[in-house]
Design a protein around this motif. Structure first.
Motif, PDB file in Angstrom:
ATOM      1  N   GLY A   1       0.813  -1.194   0.000  1.00  0.00           N
ATOM      2  CA  GLY A   1       0.000   0.000   0.000  1.00  0.00           C
ATOM      3  C   GLY A   1       0.855   1.255   0.000  1.00  0.00           C
ATOM      4  O   GLY A   1       2.066   1.202   0.247  1.00  0.00           O
ATOM      5  N   PRO A   2       0.256   2.429  -0.250  1.00  0.00           N
ATOM      6  CA  PRO A   2       1.022   3.668  -0.335  1.00  0.00           C
ATOM      7  C   PRO A   2       1.472   4.232   1.006  1.00  0.00           C
ATOM      8  O   PRO A   2       2.300   5.129   1.044  1.00  0.00           O
ATOM      9  CB  PRO A   2       0.048   4.635  -1.024  1.00  0.00           C
ATOM     10  N   THR A   3       0.939   3.715   2.124  1.00  0.00           N
ATOM     11  CA  THR A   3       1.371   4.142   3.448  1.00  0.00           C
ATOM     12  C   THR A   3       2.168   3.015   4.080  1.00  0.00           C
ATOM     13  O   THR A   3       1.674   1.881   4.180  1.00  0.00           O
ATOM     14  CB  THR A   3       0.170   4.499   4.340  1.00  0.00           C
ATOM     15  N   VAL A   4       3.407   3.310   4.492  1.00  0.00           N
ATOM     16  CA  VAL A   4       4.358   2.277   4.889  1.00  0.00           C
ATOM     17  C   VAL A   4       4.957   2.608   6.247  1.00  0.00           C
ATOM     18  O   VAL A   4       5.205   3.783   6.561  1.00  0.00           O
ATOM     19  CB  VAL A   4       5.485   2.152   3.835  1.00  0.00           C
ATOM     20  N   LEU A   5       5.211   1.576   7.034  1.00  0.00           N
ATOM     21  CA  LEU A   5       6.014   1.700   8.250  1.00  0.00           C
ATOM     22  C   LEU A   5       7.315   0.960   8.013  1.00  0.00           C
ATOM     23  O   LEU A   5       7.310  -0.201   7.590  1.00  0.00           O
ATOM     24  CB  LEU A   5       5.275   1.097   9.450  1.00  0.00           C
TER      25      LEU A   5
ATOM     26  N   ALA B   1       9.738   8.827  -1.308  1.00  0.00           N
ATOM     27  CA  ALA B   1       8.667   8.874  -0.306  1.00  0.00           C
ATOM     28  C   ALA B   1       8.816  10.105   0.570  1.00  0.00           C
ATOM     29  O   ALA B   1       9.900  10.686   0.702  1.00  0.00           O
ATOM     30  CB  ALA B   1       8.714   7.613   0.553  1.00  0.00           C
ATOM     31  N   TRP B   2       7.692  10.492   1.173  1.00  0.00           N
ATOM     32  CA  TRP B   2       7.680  11.538   2.189  1.00  0.00           C
ATOM     33  C   TRP B   2       7.590  10.870   3.556  1.00  0.00           C
ATOM     34  O   TRP B   2       6.704  10.043   3.789  1.00  0.00           O
ATOM     35  CB  TRP B   2       6.509  12.488   1.977  1.00  0.00           C
ATOM     36  N   LEU B   3       8.524  11.225   4.434  1.00  0.00           N
ATOM     37  CA  LEU B   3       8.598  10.637   5.766  1.00  0.00           C
ATOM     38  C   LEU B   3       8.082  11.656   6.781  1.00  0.00           C
ATOM     39  O   LEU B   3       8.680  12.724   6.954  1.00  0.00           O
ATOM     40  CB  LEU B   3      10.032  10.221   6.110  1.00  0.00           C
ATOM     41  N   PHE B   4       6.984  11.308   7.421  1.00  0.00           N
ATOM     42  CA  PHE B   4       6.362  12.191   8.400  1.00  0.00           C
ATOM     43  C   PHE B   4       6.757  11.744   9.807  1.00  0.00           C
ATOM     44  O   PHE B   4       6.402  10.634  10.234  1.00  0.00           O
ATOM     45  CB  PHE B   4       4.846  12.180   8.242  1.00  0.00           C
ATOM     46  N   THR B   5       7.509  12.594  10.500  1.00  0.00           N
ATOM     47  CA  THR B   5       7.880  12.302  11.882  1.00  0.00           C
ATOM     48  C   THR B   5       6.656  12.501  12.765  1.00  0.00           C
ATOM     49  O   THR B   5       6.005  13.546  12.729  1.00  0.00           O
ATOM     50  CB  THR B   5       9.018  13.219  12.351  1.00  0.00           C
ATOM     51  N   ILE B   6       6.368  11.488  13.571  1.00  0.00           N
ATOM     52  CA  ILE B   6       5.168  11.498  14.411  1.00  0.00           C
ATOM     53  C   ILE B   6       5.595  11.523  15.884  1.00  0.00           C
ATOM     54  O   ILE B   6       6.370  10.681  16.326  1.00  0.00           O
ATOM     55  CB  ILE B   6       4.296  10.259  14.151  1.00  0.00           C
ATOM     56  N   LYS B   7       5.095  12.496  16.610  1.00  0.00           N
ATOM     57  CA  LYS B   7       5.464  12.667  18.014  1.00  0.00           C
ATOM     58  C   LYS B   7       5.186  11.410  18.833  1.00  0.00           C
ATOM     59  O   LYS B   7       5.971  11.043  19.711  1.00  0.00           O
ATOM     60  CB  LYS B   7       4.694  13.861  18.597  1.00  0.00           C
ATOM     61  N   GLU B   8       4.081  10.729  18.559  1.00  0.00           N
ATOM     62  CA  GLU B   8       3.652   9.609  19.389  1.00  0.00           C
ATOM     63  C   GLU B   8       4.240   8.267  18.967  1.00  0.00           C
ATOM     64  O   GLU B   8       4.021   7.265  19.652  1.00  0.00           O
ATOM     65  CB  GLU B   8       2.120   9.499  19.352  1.00  0.00           C
TER      66      GLU B   8
ATOM     67  N   ALA C   1       7.580   5.715  17.342  1.00  0.00           N
ATOM     68  CA  ALA C   1       9.038   5.550  17.358  1.00  0.00           C
ATOM     69  C   ALA C   1       9.657   5.638  15.972  1.00  0.00           C
ATOM     70  O   ALA C   1      10.861   5.850  15.835  1.00  0.00           O
ATOM     71  CB  ALA C   1       9.399   4.204  17.997  1.00  0.00           C
ATOM     72  N   THR C   2       8.854   5.454  14.919  1.00  0.00           N
ATOM     73  CA  THR C   2       9.342   5.532  13.543  1.00  0.00           C
ATOM     74  C   THR C   2       8.413   6.431  12.734  1.00  0.00           C
ATOM     75  O   THR C   2       7.231   6.589  13.074  1.00  0.00           O
ATOM     76  CB  THR C   2       9.388   4.145  12.874  1.00  0.00           C
ATOM     77  N   PRO C   3       8.914   7.021  11.647  1.00  0.00           N
ATOM     78  CA  PRO C   3       8.046   7.873  10.825  1.00  0.00           C
ATOM     79  C   PRO C   3       6.941   7.076  10.131  1.00  0.00           C
ATOM     80  O   PRO C   3       7.068   5.863   9.909  1.00  0.00           O
ATOM     81  CB  PRO C   3       9.013   8.473   9.795  1.00  0.00           C
ATOM     82  N   VAL C   4       5.883   7.760   9.795  1.00  0.00           N
ATOM     83  CA  VAL C   4       4.868   7.214   8.893  1.00  0.00           C
ATOM     84  C   VAL C   4       5.252   7.671   7.489  1.00  0.00           C
ATOM     85  O   VAL C   4       5.442   8.868   7.243  1.00  0.00           O
ATOM     86  CB  VAL C   4       3.459   7.709   9.256  1.00  0.00           C
ATOM     87  N   VAL C   5       5.387   6.726   6.579  1.00  0.00           N
ATOM     88  CA  VAL C   5       5.894   7.003   5.238  1.00  0.00           C
ATOM     89  C   VAL C   5       4.749   6.955   4.232  1.00  0.00           C
ATOM     90  O   VAL C   5       3.958   6.008   4.208  1.00  0.00           O
ATOM     91  CB  VAL C   5       6.975   5.972   4.849  1.00  0.00           C
ATOM     92  N   ARG C   6       4.684   7.963   3.405  1.00  0.00           N
ATOM     93  CA  ARG C   6       3.720   7.986   2.298  1.00  0.00           C
ATOM     94  C   ARG C   6       4.507   8.000   0.992  1.00  0.00           C
ATOM     95  O   ARG C   6       5.316   8.900   0.742  1.00  0.00           O
ATOM     96  CB  ARG C   6       2.824   9.221   2.371  1.00  0.00           C
ATOM     97  N   LEU C   7       4.315   6.974   0.163  1.00  0.00           N
ATOM     98  CA  LEU C   7       5.045   6.895  -1.098  1.00  0.00           C
ATOM     99  C   LEU C   7       4.693   8.098  -1.964  1.00  0.00           C
ATOM    100  O   LEU C   7       3.536   8.524  -2.032  1.00  0.00           O
ATOM    101  CB  LEU C   7       4.727   5.596  -1.815  1.00  0.00           C
ATOM    102  N   ALA C   8       5.711   8.650  -2.647  1.00  0.00           N
ATOM    103  CA  ALA C   8       5.556   9.935  -3.327  1.00  0.00           C
ATOM    104  C   ALA C   8       5.195   9.814  -4.806  1.00  0.00           C
ATOM    105  O   ALA C   8       4.999  10.834  -5.464  1.00  0.00           O
ATOM    106  CB  ALA C   8       6.842  10.750  -3.191  1.00  0.00           C
ATOM    107  N   VAL C   9       5.117   8.609  -5.341  1.00  0.00           N
ATOM    108  CA  VAL C   9       4.777   8.458  -6.759  1.00  0.00           C
ATOM    109  C   VAL C   9       3.336   8.910  -6.983  1.00  0.00           C
ATOM    110  O   VAL C   9       2.425   8.527  -6.242  1.00  0.00           O
ATOM    111  CB  VAL C   9       4.959   7.006  -7.208  1.00  0.00           C
TER     112      VAL C   9
END
Length: 317
Positions: free
Chosen positions: A65-69, A191-198, A200-208
């Motif tokens: 899927g387009p949202t990756v951990l 991909a765009w890596l979104f740092t999330i305060k809550e 331990a790892t970013p939530v990644v959204r594929l950029a294609v």
């Protein structure tokens, strides 16, 4: 306009079965249990019918899927509910500027249009949860002990988990590349890596850009019922070299759940065998994770479901 995000509650997963399994042509026939002979015959038909188009080897066909951990996020029940439902709020500016990049496949490179960080965030954010108990419902009021939660464009979203009432907080966004399983093997995808305060790892959204993504081919195997005792593979839970974790769709009262795999150098077919319960049983499909070991590393070979003949993607994590 965004639609309210609904938190889906999947059936409870049974304990993983890791029964030994033999390969097809590459490793000999499977043991004659759970209709393995019928499975072999069906798997051979599925493999012969597999005829993907040219984009399978030349385009970008993601099998995730387009949202990756990319690691263990350290979920709590509340943060996992927010992640599954797509509840986010941004505490930083998210740039609308588009960037250029290319996908790096094991067999080459491909330049495709990308979306900006702002577009990726709009795809990621699916609304807001209901307000937490004791928090003000009107946006703009100070929130005791935490931020105000505002309604999404279509109002408040709903959740079956009463404690799931907070969105994930985006504190930074960076551009990079992450490994993604595709029809051409594991590729490095922008991909765009979104740092999330809550988390331990970013939530990644594929950029294609969605317009540049080629859909997974439709099944080509003729529809026909399987012999009783054989079940379909729903998706892949994990791929680790020659080890595959597959989720089978089994009945609530099925026992003797056994993974079955058939492989040749260009394709892998998976499914499972079960012992059906006698007597009455609730009509409920459960997802049973099982592990199979191939005779050779999977590489870029497609993994096909023995029932539909469709290539399996990596399911939600």
């Amino acid at each position: 306009m965004k639609r309210p995000a609904l938190l889906l509650v999947l059936p409870v997963l049974l304990m993983a079965g890791c029964a030994a399994t033999d390969a097809g042509p590459a490793g000999g026939p499977p043991s004659p249990t759970h209709g393995a002979k019928a499975f072999d015959q069906r798997a051979a038909q599925v493999a012969e019918a597999w005829r993907p188009g040219p984009d399978w080897r030349t385009g970008y066909v993601p099998l995730e899927g387009p949202t990756v951990l990319t690691g263990d996020p350290g979920f709590t029940p509340e943060t996992e509910a927010a992640f599954r439902a797509g509840w986010y709020r941004a505490q930083v500016g998210i740039p609308p500027t588009r960037v250029g990049a290319e996908i790096q496949f094991p067999d080459g490179r491909l330049t495709l249009p990308l979306v900006s960080a702002a577009e990726a965030y709009r795809q990621l954010d699916q609304g807001d949860p209901l307000p937490c108990p004791g928090r003000p419902k009107r946006p703009g009021l100070p929130t005791p002990g935490g931020p105000t939660v505002e309604p999404g464009p279509d109002g408040w979203t709903t959740s079956s988990t009463q404690t799931a009432c907070l969105p994930l907080t985006v504190t930074a966004v960076t551009f990079g590349a992450v490994p993604v399983r595709t029809s051409r093997g594991v590729a490095q995808v922008p991909a765009w890596l979104f740092t999330i305060k809550e988390l331990a790892t970013p939530v990644v959204r594929l950029a294609v850009a969605p317009t540049a993504v080629t859909a997974v081919p439709e099944p080509t195997t003729p529809a026909r019922p399987l012999p009783d005792g054989l079940v379909a593979a729903q998706d892949l839970a994990a791929v680790d070299d020659a080890r595959l974790t597959v989720r089978l769709g089994v009945g609530a009262c099925d026992t003797g759940i056994t993974p079955l795999v058939w492989e040749r150098p260009d394709v892998v077919v998976v499914g499972g065998g079960v012992t059906r319960a006698t007597g009455e049983c609730i009509a409920l499909l459960k997802l049973e994770p099982v592990t199979v070991t191939l005779a050779a590393p999977l590489g870029s070979r497609p993994v096909l479901d023995v029932v539909t003949g469709a290539p399996l993607s990596i399911g939600p994590r």
